[in-house]
Write a protein that holds these residues in place. Sequence first.
Motif, mmCIF file in Angstrom:
data_model
loop_
_atom_site.group_PDB
_atom_site.id
_atom_site.type_symbol
_atom_site.label_atom_id
_atom_site.label_comp_id
_atom_site.label_asym_id
_atom_site.label_seq_id
_atom_site.Cartn_x
_atom_site.Cartn_y
_atom_site.Cartn_z
ATOM 1 N N ALA A 137 -35.847 33.647 -12.708
ATOM 2 C CA ALA A 137 -35.712 32.883 -13.815
ATOM 3 C C ALA A 137 -34.682 33.698 -14.999
ATOM 4 N N ILE A 138 -34.041 32.868 -15.445
ATOM 5 C CA ILE A 138 -33.059 33.541 -16.474
ATOM 6 C C ILE A 138 -32.749 32.373 -17.538
ATOM 7 N N ASP A 139 -32.141 32.802 -18.720
ATOM 8 C CA ASP A 139 -31.768 31.657 -19.533
ATOM 9 C C ASP A 139 -30.548 31.081 -18.839
ATOM 10 N N SER A 140 -29.639 31.778 -18.406
ATOM 11 C CA SER A 140 -28.221 31.045 -18.106
ATOM 12 C C SER A 140 -27.782 32.091 -17.185
ATOM 13 N N ALA A 155 -30.217 31.498 -9.660
ATOM 14 C CA ALA A 155 -31.469 31.546 -10.312
ATOM 15 C C ALA A 155 -32.019 30.337 -9.678
ATOM 16 N N GLU A 156 -33.598 30.501 -9.589
ATOM 17 C CA GLU A 156 -34.397 29.516 -9.234
ATOM 18 C C GLU A 156 -34.679 28.595 -10.302
ATOM 19 N N ASN A 157 -34.735 29.025 -11.692
ATOM 20 C CA ASN A 157 -34.954 28.376 -12.808
ATOM 21 C C ASN A 157 -34.215 28.884 -13.915
ATOM 22 N N GLN A 158 -33.501 28.044 -14.533
ATOM 23 C CA GLN A 158 -32.672 28.224 -15.738
ATOM 24 C C GLN A 158 -33.385 27.964 -17.167
ATOM 25 N N THR A 159 -33.554 28.739 -18.201
ATOM 26 C CA THR A 159 -34.334 28.043 -19.074
ATOM 27 C C THR A 159 -33.444 27.651 -20.165
ATOM 28 N N LYS A 160 -32.258 28.002 -20.133
ATOM 29 C CA LYS A 160 -31.356 27.335 -21.160
ATOM 30 C C LYS A 160 -29.918 27.170 -20.419
ATOM 31 N N THR A 218 -28.456 26.855 -8.846
ATOM 32 C CA THR A 218 -27.768 27.016 -10.399
ATOM 33 C C THR A 218 -26.907 28.486 -9.994
ATOM 34 N N MET A 219 -25.914 28.531 -9.999
ATOM 35 C CA MET A 219 -25.143 29.660 -9.768
ATOM 36 C C MET A 219 -23.877 30.124 -10.390
#
Length: 242
Positions: free
Chosen positions: A8-11, A33-38, A56-57
Amino acid sequence: MKLIKLDAIDSTNDFLKALSSQDELENFTTVTAENQTKGKGQVGGLWKTEAGKNLTMSVLVKDFLFNNDKVFNLSVLVSLSVAEVLKSLNIPDICIKWPNDILSYNKKLVGILIENTLKSDGRIVSVVGIGINVNQTDFDELPNASSLAVISGKTFDKEELAILIVEKLKEKIQSWNTSAQIFWDDYFNFLFKKGIPTAFRDNNNQDFMGIIQGVSPIGKLQVLLEDDSVVEFEIKEVKMLY
Ligand code: BTN
């Protein structure tokens, strides 16, 4: 290619930008990232996707752009690379909606956000952000979006897809000097709604009809209007209604 896989990462774009400003990373270093928070979208918007389902790459591209006037060339290569990879995976009806969204059956599958940084030595370092709806199947809140899984009925390995895209992009960047015109022609062949009467909305919320003729070398959309004039629009000046 060096692949950095995050949970997980913001972007991923911001992460890669920060990393590349500290370390001398190798060209085409890629972060997923499996998950982007922003997750960042075009024109300051957010890119929201279901955690774990989508790709998301961000890919680092160095020493391709030397001149700010030519930034659209990278956009052409990135959207073309993604379009060709999706087509090779038998995703039907792949189009590039100017400037660089990728659609299938009029629904958005891919968003691209390229961020360029001018270094003190005059070089431009680009972070190429690509968001692909891969295995998500619920699009209730995004009626204009779809995914590879919805369109094809199959699921896809996100890492394999990322590698295919980076390899394709690398190949095109390496053959740019001899094949630039071919790549522009290929981009044009994928262009959504070219040659078809299309409804547009301008900055003043005025709707009008026009026919897409092409894209200028600096990335402006060339549209034939009803009075037979051809007008060029910048990215923020016009929206296609579809
Ligand atoms: C768009 O609005 O169409 C562009 C979306 C770009 C999303 C991708 S996901 C990976 C990369 N990291 C970001 O924060 N944005 C891009």
